[in-house]
Write a protein that holds these residues in place. Structure first.
Motif: not given
Length: 67
Positions: A22, A26, A29
């Protein structure tokens, strides 16, 4: 009792891997321009370059100033 420790160890490992995935998602991104090209993209661009064809005459080597 030993199987409980193995179970807790597995849960801890899966949780850590999920959290790391995760965080990595992130962090990357919005940075698509920094992603490496795939083989399919390289093949597609190579085909486009081949379709354009090679230049009729290769460029001449640069001349030296005293020649």
């Amino acid at each position: 009792m030993l199987h409980v420790f193995f179970g807790l160890f597995a849960v801890l490992g899966i949780s850590t891997a999920t959290l790391a995935s995760w965080v990595a998602e992130r962090a990357t991104a919005g940075h698509e321009e920094y992603q490496p090209a795939t083989r399919a993209e390289v093949s597609r661009l190579s085909a486009q370059l081949a379709a354009l064809g090679a230049p009729a005459d290769p460029p001449a080597p640069p001349r030296s100033p005293d020649a």
